[in-house]
Scaffold this motif. Structure first.
Motif, PDB file in Angstrom:
ATOM      1  N   TRP A 193     -25.623  33.575 113.074  1.00 22.84           N
ATOM      2  CA  TRP A 193     -25.311  34.754 112.269  1.00 22.84           C
ATOM      3  C   TRP A 193     -23.795  34.948 112.182  1.00 22.84           C
ATOM      4  CZ3 TRP A 193     -28.861  39.550 113.568  1.00 22.84           C
ATOM      5  CH2 TRP A 193     -30.194  39.228 113.241  1.00 22.84           C
ATOM      6  N   GLU A 194     -23.128  34.823 113.306  1.00 21.06           N
ATOM      7  CA  GLU A 194     -21.690  35.079 113.347  1.00 21.06           C
ATOM      8  C   GLU A 194     -20.932  34.120 112.442  1.00 21.06           C
ATOM      9  OE1 GLU A 194     -23.676  34.704 115.971  1.00 21.06           O
ATOM     10  OE2 GLU A 194     -23.707  36.789 116.705  1.00 21.06           O
ATOM     11  N   GLU A 195     -21.314  32.848 112.453  1.00 17.48           N
ATOM     12  CA  GLU A 195     -20.659  31.879 111.580  1.00 17.48           C
ATOM     13  C   GLU A 195     -20.963  32.169 110.117  1.00 17.48           C
ATOM     14  OE1 GLU A 195     -20.910  28.247 114.885  1.00 17.48           O
ATOM     15  OE2 GLU A 195     -22.040  28.121 113.002  1.00 17.48           O
ATOM     16  N   PHE A 196     -22.185  32.554 109.826  1.00 13.34           N
ATOM     17  CA  PHE A 196     -22.548  32.878 108.445  1.00 13.34           C
ATOM     18  C   PHE A 196     -21.757  34.088 107.954  1.00 13.34           C
ATOM     19  CE2 PHE A 196     -25.090  35.053 105.229  1.00 13.34           C
ATOM     20  CZ  PHE A 196     -25.312  34.022 104.320  1.00 13.34           C
ATOM     21  N   GLU A 197     -21.595  35.086 108.806  1.00 12.10           N
ATOM     22  CA  GLU A 197     -20.852  36.293 108.413  1.00 12.10           C
ATOM     23  C   GLU A 197     -19.405  35.954 108.046  1.00 12.10           C
ATOM     24  OE1 GLU A 197     -22.939  39.960 110.823  1.00 12.10           O
ATOM     25  OE2 GLU A 197     -21.789  38.504 111.980  1.00 12.10           O
ATOM     26  N   LYS A 198     -18.813  35.030 108.753  1.00 12.24           N
ATOM     27  CA  LYS A 198     -17.433  34.633 108.446  1.00 12.24           C
ATOM     28  C   LYS A 198     -17.374  33.960 107.078  1.00 12.24           C
ATOM     29  CE  LYS A 198     -16.057  34.039 113.284  1.00 12.24           C
ATOM     30  NZ  LYS A 198     -15.647  33.061 114.341  1.00 12.24           N
ATOM     31  N   TRP A 199     -18.328  33.091 106.800  1.00 13.17           N
ATOM     32  CA  TRP A 199     -18.382  32.440 105.492  1.00 13.17           C
ATOM     33  C   TRP A 199     -18.677  33.448 104.388  1.00 13.17           C
ATOM     34  CZ3 TRP A 199     -20.157  26.851 104.485  1.00 13.17           C
ATOM     35  CH2 TRP A 199     -19.572  25.974 105.416  1.00 13.17           C
ATOM     36  N   ALA A 200     -19.559  34.397 104.679  1.00 10.21           N
ATOM     37  CA  ALA A 200     -19.915  35.412 103.676  1.00 10.21           C
ATOM     38  C   ALA A 200     -18.700  36.240 103.282  1.00 10.21           C
ATOM     39  CB  ALA A 200     -21.015  36.306 104.228  1.00 10.21           C
ATOM     40  N   ALA A 201     -17.884  36.607 104.268  1.00 13.62           N
ATOM     41  CA  ALA A 201     -16.680  37.398 103.978  1.00 13.62           C
ATOM     42  C   ALA A 201     -15.710  36.594 103.111  1.00 13.62           C
ATOM     43  CB  ALA A 201     -16.013  37.818 105.287  1.00 13.62           C
ATOM     44  N   LYS A 202     -15.569  35.318 103.410  1.00 13.37           N
ATOM     45  CA  LYS A 202     -14.685  34.468 102.605  1.00 13.37           C
ATOM     46  C   LYS A 202     -15.212  34.317 101.182  1.00 13.37           C
ATOM     47  CE  LYS A 202     -12.761  31.627 106.348  1.00 13.37           C
ATOM     48  NZ  LYS A 202     -12.580  30.253 106.861  1.00 13.37           N
ATOM     49  N   ALA A 203     -16.533  34.187 101.050  1.00  7.12           N
ATOM     50  CA  ALA A 203     -17.127  34.062  99.721  1.00  7.12           C
ATOM     51  C   ALA A 203     -16.857  35.318  98.899  1.00  7.12           C
ATOM     52  CB  ALA A 203     -18.621  33.813  99.838  1.00  7.12           C
ATOM     53  N   LYS A 204     -17.032  36.475  99.522  1.00  2.00           N
ATOM     54  CA  LYS A 204     -16.780  37.743  98.833  1.00  2.00           C
ATOM     55  C   LYS A 204     -15.329  37.824  98.366  1.00  2.00           C
ATOM     56  CE  LYS A 204     -17.188  42.074  97.588  1.00  2.00           C
ATOM     57  NZ  LYS A 204     -17.855  42.447  96.313  1.00  2.00           N
ATOM     58  N   ASP A 205     -14.392  37.419  99.234  1.00  2.00           N
ATOM     59  CA  ASP A 205     -12.971  37.464  98.890  1.00  2.00           C
ATOM     60  C   ASP A 205     -12.631  36.549  97.713  1.00  2.00           C
ATOM     61  OD1 ASP A 205     -12.529  39.275 100.921  1.00  2.00           O
ATOM     62  OD2 ASP A 205     -11.788  37.781 102.349  1.00  2.00           O
ATOM     63  N   LYS A 206     -13.416  35.476  97.557  1.00  6.43           N
ATOM     64  CA  LYS A 206     -13.159  34.527  96.475  1.00  6.43           C
ATOM     65  C   LYS A 206     -13.981  34.837  95.217  1.00  6.43           C
ATOM     66  CE  LYS A 206     -10.277  31.612  98.461  1.00  6.43           C
ATOM     67  NZ  LYS A 206      -8.936  31.264  97.897  1.00  6.43           N
ATOM     68  N   GLY A 207     -14.714  35.950  95.237  1.00 11.02           N
ATOM     69  CA  GLY A 207     -15.464  36.355  94.049  1.00 11.02           C
ATOM     70  C   GLY A 207     -16.887  35.816  93.961  1.00 11.02           C
ATOM     71  N   PHE A 208     -17.420  35.334  95.077  1.00 13.51           N
ATOM     72  CA  PHE A 208     -18.790  34.829  95.107  1.00 13.51           C
ATOM     73  C   PHE A 208     -19.681  35.760  95.929  1.00 13.51           C
ATOM     74  CE2 PHE A 208     -16.033  31.032  94.929  1.00 13.51           C
ATOM     75  CZ  PHE A 208     -16.508  30.418  93.776  1.00 13.51           C
ATOM     76  N   TYR A 209     -20.962  35.738  95.610  1.00 15.65           N
ATOM     77  CA  TYR A 209     -21.932  36.368  96.511  1.00 15.65           C
ATOM     78  C   TYR A 209     -22.237  35.373  97.631  1.00 15.65           C
ATOM     79  CZ  TYR A 209     -22.739  39.957  92.989  1.00 15.65           C
ATOM     80  OH  TYR A 209     -22.572  40.994  92.106  1.00 15.65           O
ATOM     81  N   ALA A 210     -22.537  35.908  98.805  1.00 18.41           N
ATOM     82  CA  ALA A 210     -22.852  35.027  99.933  1.00 18.41           C
ATOM     83  C   ALA A 210     -24.248  34.447  99.799  1.00 18.41           C
ATOM     84  CB  ALA A 210     -22.724  35.775 101.252  1.00 18.41           C
ATOM     85  N   THR A 211     -25.188  35.294  99.377  1.00 20.68           N
ATOM     86  CA  THR A 211     -26.565  34.828  99.297  1.00 20.68           C
ATOM     87  C   THR A 211     -27.388  35.754  98.414  1.00 20.68           C
ATOM     88  OG1 THR A 211     -28.462  34.061 100.609  1.00 20.68           O
ATOM     89  CG2 THR A 211     -27.375  36.085 101.337  1.00 20.68           C
ATOM     90  N   SER A 212     -28.624  35.391  98.230  1.00 23.07           N
ATOM     91  CA  SER A 212     -29.580  36.194  97.464  1.00 23.07           C
ATOM     92  C   SER A 212     -30.428  37.017  98.426  1.00 23.07           C
ATOM     93  CB  SER A 212     -30.478  35.261  96.649  1.00 23.07           C
ATOM     94  OG  SER A 212     -31.561  35.954  96.076  1.00 23.07           O
ATOM     95  N   PHE A 213     -30.840  38.196  97.971  1.00 23.98           N
ATOM     96  CA  PHE A 213     -31.768  39.023  98.747  1.00 23.98           C
ATOM     97  C   PHE A 213     -32.751  39.646  97.769  1.00 23.98           C
ATOM     98  CE2 PHE A 213     -33.333  42.735 101.014  1.00 23.98           C
ATOM     99  CZ  PHE A 213     -33.534  42.228 102.284  1.00 23.98           C
ATOM    100  N   GLN A 214     -34.024  39.195  97.838  1.00 24.06           N
ATOM    101  CA  GLN A 214     -35.041  39.675  96.905  1.00 24.06           C
ATOM    102  C   GLN A 214     -35.758  40.884  97.507  1.00 24.06           C
ATOM    103  OE1 GLN A 214     -35.538  36.094  97.845  1.00 24.06           O
ATOM    104  NE2 GLN A 214     -33.952  35.559  96.410  1.00 24.06           N
ATOM    105  N   GLY A 215     -35.122  42.044  97.415  1.00 25.30           N
ATOM    106  CA  GLY A 215     -35.682  43.246  98.020  1.00 25.30           C
ATOM    107  C   GLY A 215     -37.013  43.666  97.448  1.00 25.30           C
ATOM    108  N   GLY A 216     -37.355  43.185  96.267  1.00 25.44           N
ATOM    109  CA  GLY A 216     -38.646  43.499  95.668  1.00 25.44           C
ATOM    110  C   GLY A 216     -39.703  42.458  95.963  1.00 25.44           C
ATOM    111  N   GLY A 217     -39.333  41.429  96.722  1.00 23.41           N
ATOM    112  CA  GLY A 217     -40.256  40.344  97.010  1.00 23.41           C
ATOM    113  C   GLY A 217     -40.892  40.452  98.385  1.00 23.41           C
ATOM    114  N   SER A 218     -41.390  39.344  98.864  1.00 24.07           N
ATOM    115  CA  SER A 218     -42.111  39.306 100.132  1.00 24.07           C
ATOM    116  C   SER A 218     -41.175  39.449 101.324  1.00 24.07           C
ATOM    117  CB  SER A 218     -42.881  37.983 100.243  1.00 24.07           C
ATOM    118  OG  SER A 218     -43.369  37.785 101.538  1.00 24.07           O
ATOM    119  N   MET A 219     -41.660  40.122 102.364  1.00 18.12           N
ATOM    120  CA  MET A 219     -40.907  40.237 103.611  1.00 18.12           C
ATOM    121  C   MET A 219     -40.709  38.869 104.266  1.00 18.12           C
ATOM    122  SD  MET A 219     -40.149  43.497 104.236  1.00 18.12           S
ATOM    123  CE  MET A 219     -39.651  43.361 102.513  1.00 18.12           C
ATOM    124  N   ASN A 220     -41.552  37.910 103.923  1.00 15.19           N
ATOM    125  CA  ASN A 220     -41.407  36.570 104.492  1.00 15.19           C
ATOM    126  C   ASN A 220     -40.061  35.944 104.143  1.00 15.19           C
ATOM    127  OD1 ASN A 220     -43.966  36.430 105.711  1.00 15.19           O
ATOM    128  ND2 ASN A 220     -44.924  35.811 103.786  1.00 15.19           N
TER     129      ASN A 220
END
Length: 431
Positions: A193-220
């Motif tokens: 998680w910690e490594e992913f969070e670091k990459w996610a912050a860098k992605a945001k700074d460069k204008g990218f989303y880190a990942t997808s989250f389908q809040g209307g989809g399955s909890m799986n």
């Protein structure tokens, strides 16, 4: 409760129709004082009688190429008929309304002797006595060759009710162009998680989303992988609700942080997919499986790499399991159990999964992907893939939990409040 009563009524109807003929599942469900010496002898000899007669098998379409799939079924069925002398009547039924079709047929005692189910169906059926216990038929059977996680979805209250034929493993797939754009190495992907969070912050700074989250989809595909990685769970088979313990709140908090920091799109609260953002190169990574890989290869939009499932306290992810089961009121239990065993042996798993492109549940069958590096890689991750919440209420509690995740992302509840509310909602569904 209504669904439980409905299933129970169907079981009682089936019992009345088939009369008083007992099999090993009926015997084991009796109170100790009701089991006599004759019953005990039936248990000991169950599954050892000479096979004969015929069985009916129901399965669904697994591919769009029905000619190839049909040839596969003929070959598998022929191997069983030749080995046992039992005739197989095979019928392919649609995915739509499959529960209703199976339950109605079994209640009328004209249903299949073997049929295909997925993880959220099995415990519903097993908990009210609808399924044939397979343990008495497995003497000398090589159960150790199955991936441990594949057997999670086939077991309820320490009894085995099915054998698995296919698995999936969901994990993060990364866009190599985006990885390089944020200054990272596509050969050294986030493992925690910690490594992913670091990459996610860098992605945001460069204008990218880190990942997808389908809040209307399955909890799986949303909460559950993070919950398991945090060392948590939703509910045990004994109805102990765990979703709001320390691990549960940690998973809720992780998701909430992704939304508050803009690592996932603003519509993540109700979104069903973010395919457009991902396929246009605006997202660092998405959780995907073999189907996702096939789609990426067909589109050839960008180079991608696949990471092992992430780890926090545990290294786990989601991956469905498909299995074959037999109803308790089958007229030919020994032949039905034998078909399930033959269907899921190494040779037939190779045939089935070569055609369907799912991952075999036997380690000895996984070499079918030797020439397909991505599927071979995913096949190595099924050891980490849990099939969902294995509980009779696993399907019905999903929207209740989903509503609390959405309330949290909307800012109406803290992660602790959302987890507590989800726990209360789940408790309300426990029998």
């Amino acid at each position: 409760m209504k669904k439980f009563l409905f299933l129970l009524v169907l079981i009682l109807m089936g019992a009345l129709i088939v009369g008083c003929s007992a099999n090993e599942a009926d015997i084991k469900d009796k109170e100790p004082e009701e089991t006599n010496e004759e019953d005990e002898e039936k248990i000991e000899t169950s599954g050892k009688d000479e096979l004969s007669g015929e069985i009916t098998v129901w399965a669904h379409p697994f591919t769009g190429d029905q000619e190839t799939e049909g040839a596969m079924w003929k070959e598998i069925i022929a191997s069983y008929e030749q080995e046992t002398g039992v005739k197989v009547n095979f019928e392919q039924i649609p995915w739509a309304n499959r529960d209703q079709k199976v339950l109605t047929a079994l209640a009328a005692n004209n249903g299949p002797d073997v049929f295909y189910v997925i993880p959220d169906q099995m415990p519903q059926y097993a908990d009210v006595g609808m399924l044939l216990e397979l343990d008495p038929y497995l003497e000398g059977f090589d159960i150790e060759d199955f991936v441990d996680t594949a057997l999670v979805s086939t077991t309820w209250k320490d009894k085995l009710y099915g054998l698995p034929i296919l698995q999936e493993a969901y994990t993060y797939i990364y866009n190599v162009d985006v990885v390089k754009a944020i200054g990272e190495d596509p050969e050294n992907l986030p493992a925690t998680w910690e490594e992913f969070e670091k990459w996610a912050a860098k992605a945001k700074d460069k204008g990218f989303y880190a990942t997808s989250f389908q809040g209307g989809g399955s909890m799986n595909g949303t909460l559950y992988p993070f919950l398991w990685q945090a060392g948590g769970n939703v509910v045990t088979e004994d109805n102990e609700v765990l979703i709001n313990n320390e691990a549960g709140v940690e998973a809720f908090t992780f998701i909430n942080n992704m939304y508050e920091k803009g690592w996932i799109p603003a519509d993540s609260i109700t979104a069903m997919e973010h395919d457009g953002l991902w396929e246009s190169g605006k997202m660092l990574a998405v959780q995907g499986s073999g189907i996702s890989v096939s789609r990426l290869l067909s589109q050839d939009n960008f180079e991608f790499v696949i990471a092992p499932p992430m780890k926090h306290k545990e290294q786990l992810t989601y991956g469905t399991t498909g299995m074959f089961v037999a109803p308790v009121n089958t007229d030919n239990p020994a032949a039905a159990a034998e078909f399930i065993k033959v269907m899921t042996n190494t040779d037939n798993q190779k045939k089935f999964n070569t055609v369907t492109q799912y991952i075999p549940t036997r380690e000895s069958a996984k070499d079918i992907f030797g020439e397909q590096k991505y599927l071979e890689q995913l096949a190595g991750y099924t050891q980490y893939a849990l099939p969902g919440v294995i509980h009779p209420q696993g399907r019905t509690i999903m929207p209740l939990i989903q509503a609390e995740i959405q309330a949290m992302l909307e800012g109406k509840k803290t992660p602790q409040e959302a987890a507590d509310a989800a726990a209360e909602a789940v408790k309300g569904k426990m029998n």
